[in-house]
Scaffold this active site. Sequence first.
Site, PDB file in Angstrom:
ATOM      1  N   ARG A  10       0.360  16.742  13.510  1.00 47.14           N
ATOM      2  CA  ARG A  10       1.455  16.028  12.524  1.00 47.14           C
ATOM      3  C   ARG A  10       1.804  16.684  11.382  1.00 47.14           C
ATOM      4  O   ARG A  10       1.275  17.724  11.012  1.00 47.14           O
ATOM      5  CB  ARG A  10       0.871  14.754  12.425  1.00 47.14           C
ATOM      6  CG  ARG A  10      -0.639  14.713  11.809  1.00 47.14           C
ATOM      7  CD  ARG A  10      -1.027  13.311  11.342  1.00 47.14           C
ATOM      8  NE  ARG A  10      -2.652  13.158  11.086  1.00 47.14           N
ATOM      9  CZ  ARG A  10      -3.187  12.864  11.996  1.00 47.14           C
ATOM     10  NH1 ARG A  10      -3.208  12.904  13.259  1.00 47.14           N
ATOM     11  NH2 ARG A  10      -4.554  12.932  11.340  1.00 47.14           N
ATOM     12  N   ASP A  11       2.603  16.052  10.688  1.00 47.06           N
ATOM     13  CA  ASP A  11       3.037  16.380   9.319  1.00 47.06           C
ATOM     14  C   ASP A  11       3.750  17.512   8.922  1.00 47.06           C
ATOM     15  O   ASP A  11       3.193  18.619   8.284  1.00 47.06           O
ATOM     16  CB  ASP A  11       1.751  16.276   8.254  1.00 47.06           C
ATOM     17  CG  ASP A  11       0.806  15.024   8.381  1.00 47.06           C
ATOM     18  OD1 ASP A  11       1.257  13.919   8.585  1.00 47.06           O
ATOM     19  OD2 ASP A  11      -0.532  15.262   8.115  1.00 47.06           O
ATOM     20  N   GLU A  40      -4.855  18.302   7.918  1.00 49.46           N
ATOM     21  CA  GLU A  40      -3.413  17.344   7.765  1.00 49.46           C
ATOM     22  C   GLU A  40      -2.761  18.129   6.733  1.00 49.46           C
ATOM     23  O   GLU A  40      -2.997  18.996   5.807  1.00 49.46           O
ATOM     24  CB  GLU A  40      -3.796  15.988   7.201  1.00 49.46           C
ATOM     25  CG  GLU A  40      -4.904  15.094   8.238  1.00 49.46           C
ATOM     26  CD  GLU A  40      -4.896  13.922   7.866  1.00 49.46           C
ATOM     27  OE1 GLU A  40      -4.773  12.925   8.713  1.00 49.46           O
ATOM     28  OE2 GLU A  40      -5.316  13.412   6.975  1.00 49.46           O
ATOM     29  N   SER A  76       3.861  10.931   8.145  1.00 48.71           N
ATOM     30  CA  SER A  76       4.361  12.043   6.912  1.00 48.71           C
ATOM     31  C   SER A  76       4.940  13.186   7.298  1.00 48.71           C
ATOM     32  O   SER A  76       4.857  13.461   8.606  1.00 48.71           O
ATOM     33  CB  SER A  76       3.055  12.674   6.181  1.00 48.71           C
ATOM     34  OG  SER A  76       2.352  11.605   5.328  1.00 48.71           O
ATOM     35  N   TRP A 122       0.587  -1.244   0.030  1.00 47.99           N
ATOM     36  CA  TRP A 122      -0.030   0.143   0.041  1.00 47.99           C
ATOM     37  C   TRP A 122       0.854   1.178  -0.117  1.00 47.99           C
ATOM     38  O   TRP A 122       1.896   1.299   0.939  1.00 47.99           O
ATOM     39  CB  TRP A 122      -0.790   0.042   1.312  1.00 47.99           C
ATOM     40  CG  TRP A 122      -1.482   1.154   1.768  1.00 47.99           C
ATOM     41  CD1 TRP A 122      -0.620   2.116   2.386  1.00 47.99           C
ATOM     42  CD2 TRP A 122      -2.799   1.597   1.541  1.00 47.99           C
ATOM     43  NE1 TRP A 122      -1.756   3.098   2.514  1.00 47.99           N
ATOM     44  CE2 TRP A 122      -2.916   2.949   2.143  1.00 47.99           C
ATOM     45  CE3 TRP A 122      -4.018   0.970   0.964  1.00 47.99           C
ATOM     46  CZ2 TRP A 122      -3.989   3.627   2.216  1.00 47.99           C
ATOM     47  CZ3 TRP A 122      -4.985   1.620   1.222  1.00 47.99           C
ATOM     48  CH2 TRP A 122      -5.187   3.104   1.827  1.00 47.99           C
ATOM     49  N   ASN A 146       0.445   5.828   0.626  1.00 47.73           N
ATOM     50  CA  ASN A 146      -0.393   6.972   0.425  1.00 47.73           C
ATOM     51  C   ASN A 146       0.376   8.080   0.374  1.00 47.73           C
ATOM     52  O   ASN A 146       1.398   8.306  -0.666  1.00 47.73           O
ATOM     53  CB  ASN A 146      -1.527   6.882   1.714  1.00 47.73           C
ATOM     54  CG  ASN A 146      -0.776   6.953   3.038  1.00 47.73           C
ATOM     55  OD1 ASN A 146      -0.563   5.813   3.181  1.00 47.73           O
ATOM     56  ND2 ASN A 146      -1.131   7.707   4.008  1.00 47.73           N
ATOM     57  N   ASP A 147       0.475   9.195   1.212  1.00 46.60           N
ATOM     58  CA  ASP A 147       0.994  10.262   0.815  1.00 46.60           C
ATOM     59  C   ASP A 147       2.442  10.391   0.337  1.00 46.60           C
ATOM     60  O   ASP A 147       3.354   9.870   0.846  1.00 46.60           O
ATOM     61  CB  ASP A 147       1.097  11.191   2.112  1.00 46.60           C
ATOM     62  CG  ASP A 147      -0.142  11.111   3.314  1.00 46.60           C
ATOM     63  OD1 ASP A 147      -1.108  10.484   2.910  1.00 46.60           O
ATOM     64  OD2 ASP A 147      -0.148  11.692   4.320  1.00 46.60           O
ATOM     65  N   GLN A 179       4.406   7.220   2.408  1.00 45.84           N
ATOM     66  CA  GLN A 179       3.833   6.622   3.184  1.00 45.84           C
ATOM     67  C   GLN A 179       3.737   5.143   2.516  1.00 45.84           C
ATOM     68  O   GLN A 179       3.231   4.958   1.578  1.00 45.84           O
ATOM     69  CB  GLN A 179       2.623   6.834   3.581  1.00 45.84           C
ATOM     70  CG  GLN A 179       2.720   8.429   4.436  1.00 45.84           C
ATOM     71  CD  GLN A 179       3.099   7.867   5.908  1.00 45.84           C
ATOM     72  OE1 GLN A 179       2.339   7.347   6.656  1.00 45.84           O
ATOM     73  NE2 GLN A 179       4.287   8.116   6.272  1.00 45.84           N
TER      74      GLN A 179
HETATM   75  C1  FRU Z   1      -2.631  12.036   5.391  1.00 48.52           C
HETATM   76  C2  FRU Z   1      -2.285  11.266   6.695  1.00 48.52           C
HETATM   77  C3  FRU Z   1      -1.549  11.950   7.469  1.00 48.52           C
HETATM   78  C4  FRU Z   1      -0.501  11.044   8.134  1.00 48.52           C
HETATM   79  C5  FRU Z   1      -0.540   9.838   7.281  1.00 48.52           C
HETATM   80  C6  FRU Z   1      -0.654   8.553   7.697  1.00 48.52           C
HETATM   81  O1  FRU Z   1      -3.208  10.991   4.458  1.00 48.52           O
HETATM   82  O2  FRU Z   1      -3.438  10.936   7.404  1.00 48.52           O
HETATM   83  O3  FRU Z   1      -1.857  13.249   8.221  1.00 48.52           O
HETATM   84  O4  FRU Z   1       0.728  11.665   8.931  1.00 48.52           O
HETATM   85  O5  FRU Z   1      -1.363  10.063   6.492  1.00 48.52           O
HETATM   86  O6  FRU Z   1      -0.433   7.616   6.818  1.00 48.52           O
END
Ligand code: FRU
Length: 454
Positions: free
Chosen positions: A150-151, A204, A81, A18, A20-21, A37
């Site tokens: 976060r982030d 986020e 992230s 998988w 993501n970001d 991610q």
């Molecule tokens: C956004 C998010 C971020 C976090 C990450 C976790 O898609 O939720 O805020 O850091 O993904 O995978």
Amino acid sequence: MDHPAWRPAFHIAPQHGWINDPNGLCHYRGRYHAFYQYTHDWPGSELRSWGHATSTDLLTWIDEGEALSPDTPEDRTGVWSGCAMIADGGRRMDIYYTGNVVLEGDYDHVHDGREANQILVTSEDGRSFSKKRVLMRPSDYPSTCTRHVRDPKVWEEGGELWMLLGARNRDGCGEALVYRSDDGVAWTHHHTIRSREPLGYMWECPNIVALEGKSYLAICPQGLESETLRRHNRWQAGYLPLDASIYETTLVDGEGFIEWDFGWDFYAPQIFSAGDGRSLLLGWMGTFDEDRSSAPDGLPWCHCLTLPRELSRAADGRLLQAPAREIEALRGTPADLGKSVQLPDHLADIVIDGIGGAGMLILDGALSIELSDALLTVSFADPEIAAGRTRRKVELPRPTRMLRVIVDRSTVEIYLNGGETVFSTRWFPKAAQLSVSSGIVCASSQVWPLIRRG
Ligand code: FRU
């Protein structure tokens, strides 16, 4: 079961697992670095690491394996992230990310039962990373915040370092925290940015970009109501023009929030400097929405990132996103679209210019892109190809004069009027060939096959 015909040729996608970001996007020592991610043990686990890919042309990506794993007490339930900042005159890559810790037990995981730690690692070569150094823990955030902080996005200006963090406050509103530092290690809270009227319960992935002297705050607000012609996804990603510099901004007007992309598959973009004056945006070509699949038919990998997009500022202050110009080097011999064209693979760059009225572009007889006045309607006729995507209408700031569609196998990115409105979607075509047909009245329409090099 893997379907090679669905694996994108130019978009970053994992071999397995998988994604993501996008994280830590940067240009360092002559290479582009894209971290992201990543969960190898998907499906079944949501434990995130940072995957890593590098490129010299933004289109041919080399998989560099896992860069950061959740192996310390402060990031034990996820390396979440963050960003990369190039420091020491281009010699060092500093990575800031959120170490996620979710405690087991009977907690609401909003006000307690969760820790967000901001962590620094450095690299001299972009491949090996220093020991992790924890910079901020829950006690370092304003007492008005919940446990959702976060982030980090870090940048340098005039010898000072600045950090943006996305947060959820105790009033149930999203906000961005601004921190300042002299050395990148000791950080103090400088101020907080909120919207006049609440804009979601959590922001986020905050980002900042300045174009032609104007600053924009990019955020991903969670919890906005869906409307018929916008804000269709569960969570949105967009930007807000700022009236003053980020250093002085404490209140923004949520009414000015503009979505980056209206498609089924877009969230959590990051903006970075290409090192040649361009500001590039890359997003996650996916969402957490469960009504559609990005891994139909037991595909062993899920989601990808978007193409890099060049940002510029239009006369009305909107931001334009154009596919990175590097893609033009992949164009083969163009065909005049006329009424229809067939290509041997699902790799195409379609440009329709001088559009004179309503009309429709159809891909594989299954995905239609319809333009009418100031509306865009994207719909799927075949539910198998769509994997849960159906039909969406988007209100445009003005009628469409120019349409560009880039197809990279199971990805489709639609750019209207030079990237004023963008719509990204995954699809899972069945035919070996791509067929493109158009009923759009226009001055010119061309289809280039895109040719994968190497
Ligand atoms: C956004 C998010 C971020 C976090 C990450 C976790 O898609 O939720 O805020 O850091 O993904 O995978």
